[in-house]
Design a protein around this motif. Structure first.
Motif, mmCIF file in Angstrom:
data_model
loop_
_atom_site.group_PDB
_atom_site.id
_atom_site.type_symbol
_atom_site.label_atom_id
_atom_site.label_comp_id
_atom_site.label_asym_id
_atom_site.label_seq_id
_atom_site.Cartn_x
_atom_site.Cartn_y
_atom_site.Cartn_z
ATOM 1 N N LEU A 167 81.397 23.828 55.118
ATOM 2 C CA LEU A 167 82.285 24.961 54.859
ATOM 3 C C LEU A 167 81.896 26.149 55.731
ATOM 4 C CD1 LEU A 167 82.483 24.702 50.967
ATOM 5 C CD2 LEU A 167 84.314 24.180 52.582
ATOM 6 N N GLU A 168 80.612 26.378 55.876
ATOM 7 C CA GLU A 168 80.153 27.480 56.727
ATOM 8 C C GLU A 168 80.472 27.216 58.190
ATOM 9 O OE1 GLU A 168 76.037 27.636 55.722
ATOM 10 O OE2 GLU A 168 76.352 28.934 53.969
ATOM 11 N N GLN A 169 80.334 25.959 58.610
ATOM 12 C CA GLN A 169 80.657 25.604 59.997
ATOM 13 C C GLN A 169 82.141 25.797 60.265
ATOM 14 O OE1 GLN A 169 79.130 21.773 61.087
ATOM 15 N NE2 GLN A 169 80.008 21.835 63.149
ATOM 16 N N GLU A 170 82.980 25.444 59.302
ATOM 17 C CA GLU A 170 84.431 25.645 59.457
ATOM 18 C C GLU A 170 84.750 27.124 59.627
ATOM 19 O OE1 GLU A 170 88.320 26.893 58.394
ATOM 20 O OE2 GLU A 170 86.597 27.166 57.062
ATOM 21 N N VAL A 171 84.102 27.993 58.861
ATOM 22 C CA VAL A 171 84.345 29.431 58.969
ATOM 23 C C VAL A 171 83.957 29.935 60.359
ATOM 24 C CG1 VAL A 171 83.631 31.699 58.132
ATOM 25 C CG2 VAL A 171 84.141 29.875 56.499
ATOM 26 N N GLU A 172 82.820 29.460 60.879
ATOM 27 C CA GLU A 172 82.386 29.881 62.218
ATOM 28 C C GLU A 172 83.356 29.391 63.291
ATOM 29 O OE1 GLU A 172 78.072 29.856 63.152
ATOM 30 O OE2 GLU A 172 77.908 28.769 61.260
ATOM 31 N N LEU A 173 83.797 28.148 63.175
ATOM 32 C CA LEU A 173 84.766 27.620 64.132
ATOM 33 C C LEU A 173 86.060 28.430 64.108
ATOM 34 C CD1 LEU A 173 84.308 23.798 63.443
ATOM 35 C CD2 LEU A 173 83.905 24.902 65.649
ATOM 36 N N ARG A 174 86.534 28.708 62.906
ATOM 37 C CA ARG A 174 87.788 29.455 62.767
ATOM 38 C C ARG A 174 87.652 30.871 63.324
ATOM 39 N NH1 ARG A 174 89.118 31.695 57.919
ATOM 40 N NH2 ARG A 174 87.919 30.062 56.858
ATOM 41 N N THR A 175 86.494 31.493 63.109
ATOM 42 C CA THR A 175 86.271 32.859 63.610
ATOM 43 C C THR A 175 86.344 32.902 65.127
ATOM 44 O OG1 THR A 175 84.897 33.398 61.686
ATOM 45 C CG2 THR A 175 84.647 34.785 63.648
ATOM 46 N N VAL A 176 85.709 31.942 65.795
ATOM 47 C CA VAL A 176 85.763 31.894 67.262
ATOM 48 C C VAL A 176 87.197 31.654 67.730
ATOM 49 C CG1 VAL A 176 85.005 30.646 69.322
ATOM 50 C CG2 VAL A 176 83.366 31.142 67.490
ATOM 51 N N PRO A 226 92.330 28.438 75.925
ATOM 52 C CA PRO A 226 91.562 28.821 77.122
ATOM 53 C C PRO A 226 90.230 28.082 77.187
ATOM 54 C CG PRO A 226 91.487 30.577 75.479
ATOM 55 C CD PRO A 226 92.471 29.554 74.970
ATOM 56 N N ASP A 227 89.776 27.792 78.404
ATOM 57 C CA ASP A 227 88.491 27.122 78.589
ATOM 58 C C ASP A 227 87.353 27.916 77.971
ATOM 59 O OD1 ASP A 227 89.892 25.218 80.013
ATOM 60 O OD2 ASP A 227 89.358 26.028 81.984
ATOM 61 N N ALA A 228 87.494 29.235 77.946
ATOM 62 C CA ALA A 228 86.434 30.088 77.417
ATOM 63 C C ALA A 228 86.152 29.811 75.938
ATOM 64 C CB ALA A 228 86.804 31.560 77.610
ATOM 65 N N LEU A 229 87.165 29.351 75.198
ATOM 66 C CA LEU A 229 86.946 29.042 73.790
ATOM 67 C C LEU A 229 85.930 27.910 73.644
ATOM 68 C CD1 LEU A 229 89.538 28.785 70.961
ATOM 69 C CD2 LEU A 229 87.943 26.914 71.296
ATOM 70 N N TRP A 230 86.097 26.847 74.424
ATOM 71 C CA TRP A 230 85.167 25.718 74.341
ATOM 72 C C TRP A 230 83.780 26.153 74.804
ATOM 73 C CZ3 TRP A 230 87.787 22.691 71.468
ATOM 74 C CH2 TRP A 230 89.148 22.465 71.687
ATOM 75 N N THR A 231 83.730 26.995 75.821
ATOM 76 C CA THR A 231 82.447 27.489 76.321
ATOM 77 C C THR A 231 81.705 28.259 75.234
ATOM 78 O OG1 THR A 231 83.324 27.643 78.574
ATOM 79 C CG2 THR A 231 81.340 28.910 78.088
ATOM 80 N N GLU A 232 82.424 29.099 74.500
ATOM 81 C CA GLU A 232 81.782 29.867 73.435
ATOM 82 C C GLU A 232 81.346 28.974 72.284
ATOM 83 O OE1 GLU A 232 82.426 33.694 70.458
ATOM 84 O OE2 GLU A 232 83.650 33.500 72.273
ATOM 85 N N LEU A 233 82.144 27.976 71.942
ATOM 86 C CA LEU A 233 81.745 27.067 70.870
ATOM 87 C C LEU A 233 80.431 26.368 71.218
ATOM 88 C CD1 LEU A 233 85.119 25.401 69.769
ATOM 89 C CD2 LEU A 233 83.843 27.208 68.605
ATOM 90 N N LYS A 234 80.258 26.018 72.492
ATOM 91 C CA LYS A 234 79.006 25.393 72.911
ATOM 92 C C LYS A 234 77.871 26.407 72.929
ATOM 93 C CE LYS A 234 81.043 21.632 75.635
ATOM 94 N NZ LYS A 234 81.111 20.968 76.947
ATOM 95 N N ALA A 235 78.148 27.616 73.398
ATOM 96 C CA ALA A 235 77.116 28.649 73.439
ATOM 97 C C ALA A 235 76.596 28.973 72.041
ATOM 98 C CB ALA A 235 77.661 29.906 74.111
#
Length: 343
Positions: free
Chosen positions: A263-272, A319-328
């Motif tokens: 649930l916490e991971q979902e919130v972080e993903l959604r926020t990004v 945008p590609d930047a979204l995937w980059t931030e998820l990895k960062a």
């Protein structure tokens, strides 16, 4: 029938080198029809027909079903909804070895495996050669068709030897006879299918819930092996039973209550995602296509509105930047391949 490629119309490796197989380009979206078989709640025939009609009008041309969805109800409803549509303009998949035995003594309502409705049949797995042929013939009758484009062998698990020795050869014979166009394997576990992929001439692999924003276990072995073998991958369960689509107090992950870490991971993903103006469900739908073996996403919808929303999400620019931030942020492993923005 060759397993088709992406929305651009290019063929996957499974399309090539199969004399006599028909290539049908149906795009990246496959419509899963468990809901019109009464998944979780009863559904009427008219509503099911309207949902399939909305999928057709949205450009969807691949439909996936199973004898076990509503004990034949999904196949019957899908067949009726597609009747009159040009047969060469769509492809259809179902499962083999899923036998329905009449249960005249059954009473009341059945809600096993989330499928609501009268318990007029008992479901049984039968991977014998006779069981495979019987299940395919009965599916053809329920669908009102003379051929099925793609037939999956579902979840062999503890029946792996029977799947290799009896079920798969029976499907090969049906493919040679033209009764089915292609053979697939449908799994939601990653522990056992490797040697089935190596020892057979499969056209497709349906991998459910194991290549998503929350679970990338399929990347460890199955997806590279599928790419090596020229097997087109269809990714199901991209929302992991709803956690990545419509989270709430009773949100499930793989059909069980989601634990706090998820649930916490979902919130972080959604926020990004929100920071980039991208709905989380759009990112969840697009993510699997970063891997070159993935040909389609299999998505279940239960209404015309949900169909239109899912198609819109699939085509939402990311945008590609979204995937980059998820990895960062370590919300995705650094080595996971991600889609590239068109243009």
């Amino acid at each position: 029938m060759a397993v088709t490629g992406s929305a651009s119309g290019t063929a996957t490796p499974a399309d090539r080198g199969r004399p006599g197989h028909r290539t049908v380009r149906v795009g990246e979206f496959s419509f899963a029809t468990a809901a019109i078989g009464n998944l979780r709640t009863p559904d009427g025939d008219l509503h099911a027909e309207q949902t399939v009609d909305a999928a057709w009008k949205s450009g969807i041309r691949h439909f996936d079903t199973s004898p076990h969805y509503g004990r034949g109800r999904s196949e019957r409803r899908l067949g009726r909804a597609l009747r009159g549509r040009p047969r060469d303009e769509y492809t259809l998949s179902t499962r083999a070895g899923c036998v329905l035995d009449p249960a005249p003594d059954a009473r009341g309502r059945d809600r096993a495996d989330g499928l609501a409705g009268p318990a007029a049949y008992r479901r049984r797995r039968d991977f014998s050669a006779e069981g495979i042929r019987r299940s395919v013939e009965e599916s053809l009758n329920r669908l009102g068709l003379d051929r099925i484009d793609l037939v999956y062998l579902p979840d062999p698990d503890d029946r792996t030897d029977q799947a290799l020795d009896h079920a798969y050869p029976a499907l090969e014979r049906l493919r040679a006879e033209g009764v089915i166009g292609a053979i697939g394997l449908a799994v939601d576990r990653t522990e056992q299918p490797d040697h089935i992929l190596r020892d057979t001439d499969l056209d497709a692999l349906l991998l459910t819930g194991r290549y998503t924003l929350l679970d990338q276990r399929g990347l460890a072995g199955l997806l590279p092996l599928a790419a090596e073998r020229g097997v087109a991958v269809v990714v199901g369960g991209v929302f992991n039973s709803g956690l990545l689509a419509a989270p709430g107090p009773e949100t499930a992950f793989d059909y069980a209550p989601a634990h706090l870490q998820l649930l916490e991971q979902e919130v972080e993903l959604r926020t990004v995602c929100e920071r980039y103006g991208v709905p989380l469900r759009a990112a969840a739908l697009r993510f699997p296509f970063g891997h070159p073996a993935v040909a389609r996403a299999l998505v279940g919808t239960r209404s015309a509105r949900e169909v239109r929303d899912a198609v819109a999400m699939l085509h939402c620019p990311i945008p590609d930047a979204l995937w980059t931030e998820l990895k960062a942020r370590r919300l995705l492993p650094a080595h996971v391949p991600t889609p590239k923005q068109a243009g």
